[in-house]
Design an enzyme around this catalytic site. Structure first.
Site, short mmCIF file in Angstrom:
data_model
loop_
_atom_site.label_atom_id
_atom_site.label_comp_id
_atom_site.label_asym_id
_atom_site.label_seq_id
_atom_site.Cartn_x
_atom_site.Cartn_y
_atom_site.Cartn_z
N HIS A 53 15.15 6.89 -7.68
CA HIS A 53 14.75 5.48 -7.69
C HIS A 53 13.65 5.24 -8.72
O HIS A 53 13.01 6.17 -9.22
CB HIS A 53 14.31 5.00 -6.32
CG HIS A 53 13.35 5.89 -5.59
ND1 HIS A 53 12.12 6.26 -6.09
CD2 HIS A 53 13.44 6.50 -4.38
CE1 HIS A 53 11.50 7.03 -5.23
NE2 HIS A 53 12.28 7.22 -4.17
P1 TYD Z 1 12.96 7.77 0.54
O1 TYD Z 1 12.34 6.71 -0.32
O2 TYD Z 1 14.45 7.81 0.58
O3 TYD Z 1 12.40 9.20 0.12
P2 TYD Z 1 12.47 9.93 -1.31
O4 TYD Z 1 11.75 9.06 -2.27
O5 TYD Z 1 11.77 11.22 -1.14
O6 TYD Z 1 13.90 10.14 -1.65
O7 TYD Z 1 12.37 7.60 2.00
C1 TYD Z 1 12.93 8.27 3.12
C2 TYD Z 1 12.75 7.40 4.36
O8 TYD Z 1 11.36 7.20 4.66
C3 TYD Z 1 13.36 6.02 4.19
O9 TYD Z 1 13.96 5.67 5.43
C4 TYD Z 1 12.19 5.10 3.97
C5 TYD Z 1 11.05 5.80 4.68
N1 TYD Z 1 9.75 5.60 4.04
C6 TYD Z 1 8.77 4.83 4.65
O10 TYD Z 1 8.98 4.28 5.74
N2 TYD Z 1 7.56 4.68 4.05
C7 TYD Z 1 7.28 5.27 2.86
O11 TYD Z 1 6.14 5.12 2.33
C8 TYD Z 1 8.29 6.06 2.20
C9 TYD Z 1 8.04 6.71 0.88
C10 TYD Z 1 9.51 6.20 2.83
#
Ligand code: TYD
Length: 146
Positions: A53
């Protein structure tokens, strides 16, 4: 090259003595923004790719406080760079609007992430094609200014 030139490795001083090491990171000092959010990632298998992302508003610093991982950064214009996070006293600064992929996690990897903004899912761009479109618009806007 939008924002890609701002990506940089950060080296934090180690306050080491015979008792071990202590690394300090502070917002608006060694971290180039005020830290509003902090999370950490562990237990990801070697073949997992996380991130995938770009963020319209949030800047990040990533530090592998234990173990190792890699970060691939793309600018949406065909440029990419790979960084190894393999020391608890180094981190990578990621500005807004760069595409990031974290991968190659060691079994003991604990990836600490410091963020400049609170979590707001709508400022995440999770579709690479949409990201490229937004980058094109930014570049078009910049060229129009000049
Ligand atoms: P995600 O953004 O997919 O993780 P990565 O960037 O490591 O691939 O986040 C995983 C899950 O955690 C998703 O359901 C959203 C949640 N999340 C939060 O609730 N707060 C946060 O600050 C972050 C980074 C993720």
């Amino acid at each position: 090259m939008h924002n890609m030139n701002k990506v940089q490795m950060l080296d934090f001083p180690q306050n080491g003595d015979e008792r071990g090491h202590l690394v300090v990171v502070e917002g608006n000092q060694s971290i180039p923004f005020e830290i509003k959010r902090c999370f950490y990632i562990y237990g990801s298998d070697k073949d997992v790719v996380r991130g995938n992302h770009a963020n319209r508003e949030t800047e990040f610093v990533l530090i592998n406080v234990a173990g190792t991982s890699k970060v691939r950064v793309k600018d949406g214009e065909g440029n990419e760079a790979i960084f190894c996070l393999n020391r608890p006293h180094t981190g990578i600064y990621l500005p807004t609007m760069v595409w990031k992929e974290m991968y190659d996690f060691s079994e003991d990897s604990v990836l600490l992430v410091l963020a400049s903004e609170h979590y707001k899912p709508e400022e995440y761009i999770r579709d690479y094609d949409i990201y490229v479109e937004e980058i094109k618009k930014i570049i078009k806007g910049k060229n129009a200014e000049n």
